[in-house]
Design a protein around this motif. Structure first.
Motif, PDB file in Angstrom:
ATOM      1  N   LEU A   1      17.680  44.347  -0.023  1.00 48.28           N
ATOM      2  CA  LEU A   1      16.853  45.510   0.043  1.00 48.28           C
ATOM      3  C   LEU A   1      16.815  46.431  -1.252  1.00 48.28           C
ATOM      4  N   LYS A   2      18.138  46.541  -1.608  1.00 51.65           N
ATOM      5  CA  LYS A   2      18.184  47.764  -2.780  1.00 51.65           C
ATOM      6  C   LYS A   2      17.864  47.166  -4.000  1.00 51.65           C
TER       7      LYS A   2
ATOM      8  N   SER B   1      10.043  41.812   0.465  1.00 58.12           N
ATOM      9  CA  SER B   1       9.635  42.549   1.699  1.00 58.12           C
ATOM     10  C   SER B   1      10.789  42.315   2.681  1.00 58.12           C
ATOM     11  N   VAL B   2      10.681  43.248   3.902  1.00 59.89           N
ATOM     12  CA  VAL B   2      11.651  43.278   4.839  1.00 59.89           C
ATOM     13  C   VAL B   2      11.766  41.892   5.507  1.00 59.89           C
TER      14      VAL B   2
ATOM     15  N   PHE C   1      15.534  41.159  13.257  1.00 56.79           N
ATOM     16  CA  PHE C   1      16.477  41.647  11.919  1.00 56.79           C
ATOM     17  C   PHE C   1      16.508  43.124  11.745  1.00 56.79           C
ATOM     18  N   SER C   2      15.335  43.655  11.931  1.00 60.63           N
ATOM     19  CA  SER C   2      15.055  45.248  11.769  1.00 60.63           C
ATOM     20  C   SER C   2      16.158  45.822  12.951  1.00 60.63           C
ATOM     21  N   LYS C   3      16.349  45.115  13.937  1.00 62.00           N
ATOM     22  CA  LYS C   3      17.072  45.667  15.332  1.00 62.00           C
ATOM     23  C   LYS C   3      18.459  45.786  14.835  1.00 62.00           C
TER      24      LYS C   3
ATOM     25  N   PRO D   1      15.736  49.048   7.721  1.00 62.57           N
ATOM     26  CA  PRO D   1      15.488  48.448   6.522  1.00 62.57           C
ATOM     27  C   PRO D   1      14.542  49.115   5.598  1.00 62.57           C
ATOM     28  N   SER D   2      13.528  49.316   6.106  1.00 61.80           N
ATOM     29  CA  SER D   2      12.342  49.819   5.424  1.00 61.80           C
ATOM     30  C   SER D   2      12.740  51.402   4.707  1.00 61.80           C
ATOM     31  N   THR D   3      13.584  51.987   5.374  1.00 62.46           N
ATOM     32  CA  THR D   3      14.279  53.253   5.047  1.00 62.46           C
ATOM     33  C   THR D   3      15.067  53.125   3.943  1.00 62.46           C
ATOM     34  N   VAL D   4      16.026  51.964   3.802  1.00 62.48           N
ATOM     35  CA  VAL D   4      16.752  51.689   2.913  1.00 62.48           C
ATOM     36  C   VAL D   4      15.913  51.388   1.700  1.00 62.48           C
TER      37      VAL D   4
END
Length: 69
Positions: free
Chosen positions: A25-26, A31-32, A47-49, A59-62
């Motif tokens: 992600l970094k 995409s997530v 995955f997001s949970k 993940p989107s915040t990261v």
């Protein structure tokens, strides 16, 4: 694995995947959803949970935090 790490095999593998996902992600523009499926999660929502519980951030915040660097 439990004797060595104190974690069940399932949790150990999930934590490894989540650690790998943090790097992806970094460091990539994926995409997530792409990251989730590439690492073998059954759905982006699951995955997001898991990621949020593991890292304390979505993940989107990261992704957004690293887009500004």
């Amino acid at each position: 694995i439990k004797a060595l790490t104190g974690l069940s095999t399932t949790i150990f593998v999930r934590n490894y995947k989540l650690s790998k996902s943090l790097s992806m992600l970094k460091e990539t523009d994926k995409s997530v959803s792409e990251v989730a499926y590439e690492l073998g999660f059954s759905s982006p929502a699951y995955f997001s949970k898991c990621f949020s519980e593991w890292s304390g951030k979505s993940p989107s915040t990261v992704q957004k935090e690293n887009a500004h660097e």
